[in-house]
Design a protein around this motif. Structure first.
Motif, PDB file in Angstrom:
ATOM      1  N   GLN A 276     -23.034   1.211  -4.070  1.00  0.00           N
ATOM      2  CA  GLN A 276     -22.504   0.213  -3.146  1.00  0.00           C
ATOM      3  C   GLN A 276     -20.978   0.327  -3.063  1.00  0.00           C
ATOM      4  O   GLN A 276     -20.302   0.328  -4.085  1.00  0.00           O
ATOM      5  CB  GLN A 276     -22.897  -1.199  -3.611  1.00  0.00           C
ATOM      6  N   SER A 277     -20.462   0.429  -1.829  1.00  0.00           N
ATOM      7  CA  SER A 277     -19.017   0.486  -1.636  1.00  0.00           C
ATOM      8  C   SER A 277     -18.449  -0.931  -1.577  1.00  0.00           C
ATOM      9  O   SER A 277     -18.936  -1.776  -0.833  1.00  0.00           O
ATOM     10  CB  SER A 277     -18.710   1.247  -0.349  1.00  0.00           C
ATOM     11  N   VAL A 278     -17.427  -1.161  -2.385  1.00  0.00           N
ATOM     12  CA  VAL A 278     -16.834  -2.496  -2.499  1.00  0.00           C
ATOM     13  C   VAL A 278     -15.343  -2.429  -2.174  1.00  0.00           C
ATOM     14  O   VAL A 278     -14.641  -1.540  -2.652  1.00  0.00           O
ATOM     15  CB  VAL A 278     -17.046  -3.054  -3.926  1.00  0.00           C
ATOM     16  N   LEU A 279     -14.913  -3.370  -1.359  1.00  0.00           N
ATOM     17  CA  LEU A 279     -13.482  -3.477  -1.041  1.00  0.00           C
ATOM     18  C   LEU A 279     -12.815  -4.394  -2.052  1.00  0.00           C
ATOM     19  O   LEU A 279     -13.265  -5.514  -2.285  1.00  0.00           O
ATOM     20  CB  LEU A 279     -13.311  -4.061   0.365  1.00  0.00           C
ATOM     21  N   VAL A 280     -11.706  -3.915  -2.633  1.00  0.00           N
ATOM     22  CA  VAL A 280     -10.909  -4.758  -3.520  1.00  0.00           C
ATOM     23  C   VAL A 280      -9.501  -4.862  -2.935  1.00  0.00           C
ATOM     24  O   VAL A 280      -8.803  -3.854  -2.795  1.00  0.00           O
ATOM     25  CB  VAL A 280     -10.864  -4.198  -4.962  1.00  0.00           C
ATOM     26  N   ARG A 281      -9.117  -6.066  -2.541  1.00  0.00           N
ATOM     27  CA  ARG A 281      -7.774  -6.277  -2.003  1.00  0.00           C
ATOM     28  C   ARG A 281      -6.770  -6.338  -3.152  1.00  0.00           C
ATOM     29  O   ARG A 281      -7.105  -6.838  -4.249  1.00  0.00           O
ATOM     30  CB  ARG A 281      -7.720  -7.593  -1.215  1.00  0.00           C
ATOM     31  N   PRO A 282      -5.533  -5.893  -2.916  1.00  0.00           N
ATOM     32  CA  PRO A 282      -4.545  -5.852  -4.007  1.00  0.00           C
ATOM     33  C   PRO A 282      -4.271  -7.220  -4.629  1.00  0.00           C
ATOM     34  O   PRO A 282      -3.985  -7.302  -5.830  1.00  0.00           O
ATOM     35  CB  PRO A 282      -3.278  -5.310  -3.339  1.00  0.00           C
ATOM     36  N   GLU A 283      -4.366  -8.280  -3.831  1.00  0.00           N
ATOM     37  CA  GLU A 283      -4.072  -9.609  -4.394  1.00  0.00           C
ATOM     38  C   GLU A 283      -5.172 -10.095  -5.340  1.00  0.00           C
ATOM     39  O   GLU A 283      -5.016 -11.119  -5.995  1.00  0.00           O
ATOM     40  CB  GLU A 283      -3.816 -10.638  -3.276  1.00  0.00           C
ATOM     41  N   HIS A 284      -6.270  -9.381  -5.418  1.00  0.00           N
ATOM     42  CA  HIS A 284      -7.345  -9.754  -6.338  1.00  0.00           C
ATOM     43  C   HIS A 284      -7.347  -8.894  -7.600  1.00  0.00           C
ATOM     44  O   HIS A 284      -8.353  -8.821  -8.311  1.00  0.00           O
ATOM     45  CB  HIS A 284      -8.702  -9.672  -5.624  1.00  0.00           C
TER      46      HIS A 284
END
Ligand code: ADP
Ligand code: MG
Length: 356
Positions: A276-284
């Motif tokens: 599964q491809s997951v997006l992680v934003r830098p602020e998290h």
């Protein structure tokens, strides 16, 4: 349908020979909404806008304004009967007319004269901060100033729909920021429906109530800027809007948010299970640099190596290498040494659909 709708675009298709420039695009735009059509160059934004304005016919589908059909395979209301105004990418000013005469031309055509005319022109020029340039000729202006004249000319006739094709593309960065505020002001004061074409995602996010993300003539996502940023549907949208990293995990499914514990478990699973491809934003992403030499990763932390540091004024942008070999973009208040180890914990991630 029975709903009162500002602008309704229903499965509109436009072909140029073999090439499909706009492919079954549907959008419901509410009265007074500020909408951005966003996508890379060549994805069909200008073509869609020209069909709205009436400069291009449609092959299939319908365009309706307040339940009046403007365009379909066998209907074509001419541009001057649509009560829309369009600002083009290449602003076309009349070279033999002063700035004020250029701006006032549309309302002069409608018979406005005297003080009312002067006031309208003055207001429109003030909006684009060109009050002092009323008597200049277009060739005595910079490119950015000419674009602002074209904008003022569009705004002067109070159209019910304003169509803008990359209106800030030729302006410098400082002026763009000023103009973004002008656009929001203008929108709030007039209540006009605005359709704004841009390839610049930060501009679209700053301006629009809703964004239609286009790719190769198709609508890939339609929603508020916050929704596109926090809940992008596909890997492509996630990469196009905002900054972030896409990691493979063994958890979750598309359209789901993974909280920290599930995300870390998914990342720590063996490589072959990560699908599964997951997006992680830098602020998290939380970074701890205190364990600079040897990081002992826990279930809630990963060890990562600092591979890049860029100073952005209010923060540093770090490129980190994870044990899996994947890279992670993070923000930090200070600059760790290149090559040093940091401890990383991820607060949440967003599961993406693969691209078609
Ligand atoms: P965008 O504004 O998103 O950059 P356009 O709407 O200008 O994209 O163009 C979409 C596609 O349609 C491009 O591949 C472009 O070359 C093609 N296209 C646009 N207008 C015409 C035209 N008049 N004749 C042939 N092809 C066109
Ligand atoms: Mg274009």
């Amino acid at each position: 349908g029975p709903n009162i709708v500002g602008l309704s675009i229903d499965r509109v298709t436009k072909r140029f020979g073999e090439h499909t420039a706009v492919d079954e695009l549907s959008l419901e735009i509410n009265p007074g909404e500020f909408v951005a059509l966003l996508g890379p160059s060549g994805c069909g934004k200008t073509t869609m806008l020209r069909m709205l304005a009436g400069f291009e016919t449609v092959n299939e589908g319908t365009i309706q304004l307040a339940n009046r059909t403007l365009a379909s395979a066998d209907t074509h209301v001419p541009p001057e009967q649509r009560n829309m105004a369009m600002v083009f990418q290449s602003y076309a000013l009349w070279p033999h007319m002063s700035v004020a005469d250029n701006v006032g031309y549309p309302v002069k055509l409608r018979g406005l004269r005297g003080t009312a005319y002067q006031q309208k022109v003055q207001q429109a020029l003030a909006l684009v901060e060109l009050d002092a340039y009323a008597d200049r000729m277009p060739q005595a202006l910079s490119g950015g100033q000419r674009q602002r004249v074209a904008l003022a000319r569009c705004l002067v006739s109070d159209p019910s729909v304003v169509l803008l094709d990359e209106p800030l593309a030729n302006l410098d960065r400082h002026l763009r920021a000023t103009m973004e505020h002008s656009f929001r002001d203008f929108h709030q004061r007039t209540g006009a429906t605005l359709v704004y074409v841009t390839h610049d995602q930060t501009e679209a996010m700053a301006l629009a109530d809703k964004i239609a993300v286009m790719k190769a003539g198709k609508l890939v996502q339609w929603g508020a800027p916050e929704t596109l940023y926090r809940q992008p549907r596909t890997a492509w949208v996630a990469g196009f809007i905002g900054q972030g990293s896409q990691l493979m995990v063994a958890a979750g499914h598309p359209g789901k948010r993974l909280e920290s514990a599930a995300l870390m478990r998914g990342l720590n699973a063996i490589e072959s299970e990560r699908s599964q491809s997951v997006l992680v934003r830098p602020e998290h992403i939380q970074i701890s640099t205190t364990l600079s030499s040897s990081v002992a990763p826990t279930h809630s932390q990963l060890a990562a190596q600092v591979e890049g540091v860029i100073f952005r004024g209010e923060r540093y942008e770090l490129t980190l290498r994870l044990p899996s070999g994947e890279t992670l973009l993070a923000y930090h208040h200070s600059a760790p040494d290149l090559g040093s180890q940091v401890a990383v914990s991820l607060e949440q991630g967003w599961c993406l659909e693969p691209d078609q």
